[in-house]
Design a protein around this motif. Sequence first.
Motif, PDB file in Angstrom:
ATOM      1  N   UNK A 200       0.995  -5.803   4.982  1.00 54.04           N
ATOM      2  CA  UNK A 200       0.956  -6.818   6.027  1.00 54.04           C
ATOM      3  C   UNK A 200       2.300  -6.983   6.723  1.00 54.04           C
ATOM      4  N   UNK A 201       2.203  -7.113   8.037  1.00 49.63           N
ATOM      5  CA  UNK A 201       3.367  -7.024   8.905  1.00 49.63           C
ATOM      6  C   UNK A 201       3.380  -5.681   9.597  1.00 49.63           C
ATOM      7  N   UNK A 202       2.777  -4.702   8.912  1.00 47.18           N
ATOM      8  CA  UNK A 202       2.601  -3.363   9.463  1.00 47.18           C
ATOM      9  C   UNK A 202       1.200  -2.878   9.123  1.00 47.18           C
ATOM     10  N   UNK A 203       0.652  -2.090  10.010  1.00 45.31           N
ATOM     11  CA  UNK A 203      -0.670  -1.516   9.822  1.00 45.31           C
ATOM     12  C   UNK A 203      -0.571  -0.200   9.037  1.00 45.31           C
ATOM     13  N   UNK A 204      -1.493   0.017   8.120  1.00 43.29           N
ATOM     14  CA  UNK A 204      -1.639   1.358   7.545  1.00 43.29           C
ATOM     15  C   UNK A 204      -2.377   2.180   8.613  1.00 43.29           C
ATOM     16  N   UNK A 205      -1.584   2.809   9.465  1.00 44.63           N
ATOM     17  CA  UNK A 205      -2.131   3.389  10.695  1.00 44.63           C
ATOM     18  C   UNK A 205      -2.720   4.775  10.490  1.00 44.63           C
ATOM     19  N   UNK A 206      -2.151   5.554   9.594  1.00 44.52           N
ATOM     20  CA  UNK A 206      -2.632   6.917   9.360  1.00 44.52           C
ATOM     21  C   UNK A 206      -3.980   6.852   8.645  1.00 44.52           C
ATOM     22  N   UNK A 207      -5.038   7.392   9.251  1.00 42.67           N
ATOM     23  CA  UNK A 207      -6.362   7.276   8.627  1.00 42.67           C
ATOM     24  C   UNK A 207      -6.466   8.013   7.294  1.00 42.67           C
ATOM     25  N   UNK A 208      -5.693   9.077   7.114  1.00 42.25           N
ATOM     26  CA  UNK A 208      -5.724   9.797   5.845  1.00 42.25           C
ATOM     27  C   UNK A 208      -5.101   8.940   4.740  1.00 42.25           C
ATOM     28  N   UNK A 209      -3.971   8.310   5.045  1.00 46.88           N
ATOM     29  CA  UNK A 209      -3.331   7.432   4.072  1.00 46.88           C
ATOM     30  C   UNK A 209      -4.257   6.255   3.737  1.00 46.88           C
TER      31      UNK A 209
ATOM     32  N   UNK B  74      -7.025   7.434   1.422  1.00 45.14           N
ATOM     33  CA  UNK B  74      -6.552   7.654   0.055  1.00 45.14           C
ATOM     34  C   UNK B  74      -6.318   6.326  -0.669  1.00 45.14           C
ATOM     35  N   UNK B  75      -5.807   5.342   0.062  1.00 49.67           N
ATOM     36  CA  UNK B  75      -5.589   4.026  -0.544  1.00 49.67           C
ATOM     37  C   UNK B  75      -6.915   3.398  -0.955  1.00 49.67           C
ATOM     38  N   UNK B  76      -7.923   3.496  -0.099  1.00 53.20           N
ATOM     39  CA  UNK B  76      -9.240   2.951  -0.422  1.00 53.20           C
ATOM     40  C   UNK B  76      -9.833   3.651  -1.638  1.00 53.20           C
ATOM     41  N   UNK B  77      -9.630   4.953  -1.731  1.00 52.42           N
ATOM     42  CA  UNK B  77     -10.115   5.690  -2.895  1.00 52.42           C
ATOM     43  C   UNK B  77      -9.393   5.262  -4.163  1.00 52.42           C
ATOM     44  N   UNK B  78      -8.106   5.060  -4.053  1.00 53.26           N
ATOM     45  CA  UNK B  78      -7.265   4.741  -5.207  1.00 53.26           C
ATOM     46  C   UNK B  78      -7.649   3.382  -5.800  1.00 53.26           C
ATOM     47  N   UNK B  79      -7.786   2.354  -4.935  1.00 50.24           N
ATOM     48  CA  UNK B  79      -8.030   1.013  -5.467  1.00 50.24           C
ATOM     49  C   UNK B  79      -9.410   0.878  -6.090  1.00 50.24           C
TER      50      UNK B  79
ATOM     51  N   UNK C  85       0.837  -1.199   0.000  1.00 50.22           N
ATOM     52  CA  UNK C  85       0.000   0.000   0.000  1.00 50.22           C
ATOM     53  C   UNK C  85       0.871   1.247   0.000  1.00 50.22           C
ATOM     54  N   UNK C  86       1.947   1.208   0.804  1.00 55.14           N
ATOM     55  CA  UNK C  86       2.807   2.383   0.917  1.00 55.14           C
ATOM     56  C   UNK C  86       4.247   2.030   0.551  1.00 55.14           C
ATOM     57  N   UNK C  87       4.979   3.030   0.162  1.00 50.42           N
ATOM     58  CA  UNK C  87       6.367   2.840  -0.258  1.00 50.42           C
ATOM     59  C   UNK C  87       7.184   2.276   0.901  1.00 50.42           C
ATOM     60  N   UNK C  88       7.826   1.133   0.657  1.00 52.32           N
ATOM     61  CA  UNK C  88       8.665   0.533   1.679  1.00 52.32           C
ATOM     62  C   UNK C  88       7.934   0.129   2.934  1.00 52.32           C
ATOM     63  N   UNK C  89       6.598  -0.022   2.854  1.00 54.00           N
ATOM     64  CA  UNK C  89       5.755  -0.316   4.025  1.00 54.00           C
ATOM     65  C   UNK C  89       5.901   0.770   5.088  1.00 54.00           C
ATOM     66  N   UNK C  90       6.269   1.967   4.653  1.00 56.23           N
ATOM     67  CA  UNK C  90       6.541   3.048   5.597  1.00 56.23           C
ATOM     68  C   UNK C  90       5.320   3.729   6.157  1.00 56.23           C
ATOM     69  N   UNK C  91       4.167   3.519   5.541  1.00 60.46           N
ATOM     70  CA  UNK C  91       2.924   4.055   6.083  1.00 60.46           C
ATOM     71  C   UNK C  91       2.636   5.498   5.769  1.00 60.46           C
ATOM     72  N   UNK C  92       3.445   6.136   4.938  1.00 63.54           N
ATOM     73  CA  UNK C  92       3.248   7.563   4.695  1.00 63.54           C
ATOM     74  C   UNK C  92       2.943   7.901   3.243  1.00 63.54           C
ATOM     75  N   UNK C  93       3.655   7.312   2.292  1.00 69.11           N
ATOM     76  CA  UNK C  93       3.502   7.646   0.885  1.00 69.11           C
ATOM     77  C   UNK C  93       2.919   6.464   0.124  1.00 69.11           C
ATOM     78  N   UNK C  94       1.818   6.695  -0.592  1.00 65.95           N
ATOM     79  CA  UNK C  94       1.212   5.611  -1.348  1.00 65.95           C
ATOM     80  C   UNK C  94       2.174   5.069  -2.399  1.00 65.95           C
ATOM     81  N   UNK C  95       2.126   3.772  -2.600  1.00 67.65           N
ATOM     82  CA  UNK C  95       2.969   3.107  -3.591  1.00 67.65           C
ATOM     83  C   UNK C  95       2.410   3.321  -4.994  1.00 67.65           C
ATOM     84  N   UNK C  96       3.086   2.723  -5.963  1.00 62.00           N
ATOM     85  CA  UNK C  96       2.648   2.804  -7.358  1.00 62.00           C
ATOM     86  C   UNK C  96       1.531   1.776  -7.608  1.00 62.00           C
TER      87      UNK C  96
END
Length: 446
Positions: free
Chosen positions: A163-172, A175-180, A135-146
């Motif tokens: 997976x292994x990490x939570x997409x914890x930021x509700x804004x991120x 945005x991911x839900x909107x993107x997919x 979902x995010x670059x490097x599983x970092x939780x901040x910037x959406x991936x490609x």
Amino acid sequence: MSPSHTAQSFVIENAALLGEAESSIVVENGQITLVRGSETPLTDAEIPDGAVRIDASGLVALPGLVDLHTHLREPGREDAETIESGSRSAARGGFTAVLAMANTTPTADTAGVVEQVWSRGKEVGLVDVYPVGAVTVGLGGTQLSEMGAMAMSKARVRVFSDDGKCVHDPVVMRRALEYVKTFDGVVAQHAQDPRLTEGAQMHEGVVSADLGLAGWPAVAEESIIARDVLLAKHVGSRVHICHVSTAGSVKILRWAKAEGIDVTAEVMPHHLLLTDESVRGYDPRFKVNPPLRTQEDVDAVREGLADGTIDIVATDHAPHPDEDKDCEWGSAAMGMIGLETALGIVQKTMVDTGRLSWAEVANRMSALPSRIGRIEADHGRAVAEGEPANITLVDPDAAYTVDPAATSSRSNNSPFGGVELPGRAVATFLRGTPTYLDSRFEGMFA
């Protein structure tokens, strides 16, 4: 490495299709050409010339199993698992398709990496390997991936997870839900509030207090699920909840589905069978994320799987080399292998207890995971005329004691060593090609 056998004509005779009526199944050129009940035997003219005939008396025929949540570790951690070894383990467990999680090195957050995984899976050819994109670059939780590029790649990614990490930021997450939504994808959330689980070692409860280990509260899972189903409702998107493990999570999911929210969920075999009592010996084989919970939680997830609140069983097959597990509890990696034992555990906890029929097992371990992962054109289809010959034969009476050292995986970190399971897959066919055959079928296929 390609499968050791090639597709050819064969007939499966006397198999209990979905555990019900005995049937014969004719396969030619990778496709099922005829399914006939035992009340009307096949004629000689209906059996292809030179076809291998398999007496499947006492066996259950299921569509090939599909695992929505597998860690194959390649690229980057080939010491723990490779696409080849993981595929071999999957085939041995009755699977014809797996979705490989993104927490590799490098992370599967670009089209290039997911295409590498997809291509290697095709090259091995034992199961169909569908990469999951981060979902995010490097599983970092901040910037959406490609995500868009991965969706448009030849891997055609439709499932995205950190997976292994939570997409914890509700804004991120929003945005991911909107993107997919734009390409009918789904975000598979690892539901774990990191602030509530900092330093946690096991489930928070009586056992953690007795052992003096930092506790992992159920609310850390439940609060993320509650937030994400509301976000999915607000955005009008699909969300999938990984490895549900608590009674409270089941209640939230039941409410969300009653509200018409487009949410699906999975449970792991170890959460259907084991409890936090297993941790009392400080054996790191029982250290997993999310942790083993209480008997009340086990009962709740079993009920949730039975009534459809939890849609599917997935393995979360998480191989680790010996050095990552053969150490003190606090330093040990989290995770368990499970591709080869999943079906036996489901039989033990759900089928033999009357909670699920074999037809319902096929639904939860083949049809629904295929639908969630948007691979239903190729997998999870009925064992029926005109369909691809993705078939698993199960011996429900082949009781055996689990030996982790005997796994086809490159790792042996199973918590089920010494556990007796009631049945197992004995043959797996991917588009008519046998990818796993136990000893009873030796020599039948060239």
